[in-house]
Write a protein that holds these residues in place. Sequence first.
Motif, PDB file in Angstrom:
ATOM      1  N   PHE A  10      -7.014   2.971   4.879  1.00  0.00           N
ATOM      2  CA  PHE A  10      -6.388   4.233   4.469  1.00  0.00           C
ATOM      3  C   PHE A  10      -7.229   5.380   5.018  1.00  0.00           C
ATOM      4  O   PHE A  10      -8.295   5.683   4.456  1.00  0.00           O
ATOM      5  N   PRO A  11      -6.806   6.002   6.109  1.00  0.00           N
ATOM      6  CA  PRO A  11      -7.584   7.133   6.628  1.00  0.00           C
ATOM      7  C   PRO A  11      -7.331   8.357   5.750  1.00  0.00           C
ATOM      8  O   PRO A  11      -6.216   8.879   5.711  1.00  0.00           O
ATOM      9  N   VAL A  12      -8.344   8.761   4.997  1.00  0.00           N
ATOM     10  CA  VAL A  12      -8.168   9.872   4.055  1.00  0.00           C
ATOM     11  C   VAL A  12      -9.268  10.926   4.238  1.00  0.00           C
ATOM     12  O   VAL A  12      -9.658  11.592   3.285  1.00  0.00           O
ATOM     13  N   ALA A  13      -9.740  11.051   5.472  1.00  0.00           N
ATOM     14  CA  ALA A  13     -10.858  11.980   5.708  1.00  0.00           C
ATOM     15  C   ALA A  13     -10.398  13.404   6.008  1.00  0.00           C
ATOM     16  O   ALA A  13     -11.203  14.325   6.006  1.00  0.00           O
ATOM     17  N   GLU A  45       2.350   0.369  -2.679  1.00  0.00           N
ATOM     18  CA  GLU A  45       3.086  -0.241  -1.561  1.00  0.00           C
ATOM     19  C   GLU A  45       2.253  -1.350  -0.922  1.00  0.00           C
ATOM     20  O   GLU A  45       2.767  -2.429  -0.597  1.00  0.00           O
ATOM     21  N   ALA A  46       0.956  -1.104  -0.778  1.00  0.00           N
ATOM     22  CA  ALA A  46       0.071  -2.113  -0.177  1.00  0.00           C
ATOM     23  C   ALA A  46      -0.001  -3.351  -1.067  1.00  0.00           C
ATOM     24  O   ALA A  46       0.122  -4.486  -0.592  1.00  0.00           O
ATOM     25  N   ARG A  47      -0.175  -3.127  -2.365  1.00  0.00           N
ATOM     26  CA  ARG A  47      -0.273  -4.279  -3.281  1.00  0.00           C
ATOM     27  C   ARG A  47       1.002  -5.115  -3.253  1.00  0.00           C
ATOM     28  O   ARG A  47       0.951  -6.339  -3.261  1.00  0.00           O
ATOM     29  N   ALA A  48       2.145  -4.423  -3.197  1.00  0.00           N
ATOM     30  CA  ALA A  48       3.426  -5.143  -3.184  1.00  0.00           C
ATOM     31  C   ALA A  48       3.586  -5.970  -1.905  1.00  0.00           C
ATOM     32  O   ALA A  48       4.407  -6.889  -1.853  1.00  0.00           O
ATOM     33  N   ALA A  49       2.789  -5.622  -0.880  1.00  0.00           N
ATOM     34  CA  ALA A  49       2.883  -6.360   0.387  1.00  0.00           C
ATOM     35  C   ALA A  49       1.808  -7.442   0.478  1.00  0.00           C
ATOM     36  O   ALA A  49       1.644  -8.070   1.517  1.00  0.00           O
ATOM     37  N   VAL A 130      -2.692  -0.375   8.612  1.00  0.00           N
ATOM     38  CA  VAL A 130      -3.168   1.002   8.454  1.00  0.00           C
ATOM     39  C   VAL A 130      -2.043   1.752   7.751  1.00  0.00           C
ATOM     40  O   VAL A 130      -0.874   1.621   8.133  1.00  0.00           O
ATOM     41  N   MET A 131      -2.390   2.499   6.717  1.00  0.00           N
ATOM     42  CA  MET A 131      -1.381   3.258   5.977  1.00  0.00           C
ATOM     43  C   MET A 131      -1.794   4.716   5.892  1.00  0.00           C
ATOM     44  O   MET A 131      -2.901   5.020   5.437  1.00  0.00           O
TER      45      MET A 131
END
Length: 298
Positions: A10-13, A45-49, A130-131
């Motif tokens: 998760f790019p969150v920078a 969404e990631a967990r569901a996948a 990557v999300m």
Amino acid sequence: MTRKVTKAVFPVAGLGTRFLPATKSVPKEIMTLVDRPLIQYAIDEARAAGITEFIFVTSRGKGALEDYFDSAPELENALRTKGKTQLLETLEDTNMDSGAIAYIRQHKPMGLGHAVWCARRMIGNEPFAVMLPDDVIAADKPCLAQMIEAHQEIGGSMVAAMRVPEEKTSSYGILDIENETVGGLAKVRGMVEKPSVGNAPSNLAVIGRYILTPDVLNNLHEAKEGAGGEIQLTDAIAREIDEGRPVHGFQFEGQRFDCGSKAGFLQATVSFALARPDLQEEFYDYLNDIVPLAQAAE
Ligand code: G1P
């Protein structure tokens, strides 16, 4: 059979300058759609996948984001004592397993490709997702789950794709595809980051969900500055194609909101509120009242 994808980056920078002054002290990813931070939608969404390892690429000033994923024992105790079980469940749903989240700092703002490259040691030698949390996708079956299912069949690298109006192509990575899609999939023969107006190979845009092979990390290692003077993920994926490895565009089913823009964030807020049983009626009535007034004032 392709190796299962269990890690997501998760790019969150990013500084979130489009949402100043709010982002002066609140990370953009903590801003709320109805009552959930933007990042929570991406995590769900990631967990569901089937993702079990979450790698955040952060920067200075993102402390609130890290705190958000800690459990909150005092708050939980208070809710338990007061018998507020529903709120307690809401809170517990956001808890993450110990050790499931890792944070790595991107020390310089050198672009999305560079941010992903910063996570290379945690990703190791396996396919990864990557999300981009700015892209919020409402769908019956979560977008990443749709992609992982397709990826199991086809392997290689894959990007989420969506048609956008011609005049918007310069805001996206744009795909050049070999053939029209079968079951949402199209083989990609080239991709270009933010082409200037009139130079886009199509109007099929990359949306912020990717499944990448570790080869892309090697390409990033050697990457040079691209569009906007930044290290672009798009360029590293395009290199896969040049080297003869398969890349597919996946046209997902669902509605995507660009929560990186104010208009998109507001649209998502309205749509998500209207989809919430506890708010639906009151909110719908309110919109019904104000829209004619706004129209009359035009
Ligand atoms: C990033 C990517 C771009 C992609 C977009 C999707 O751009 O670089 O290829 O189309 O996300 O949201 P950004 O919006 O961060 O400038």
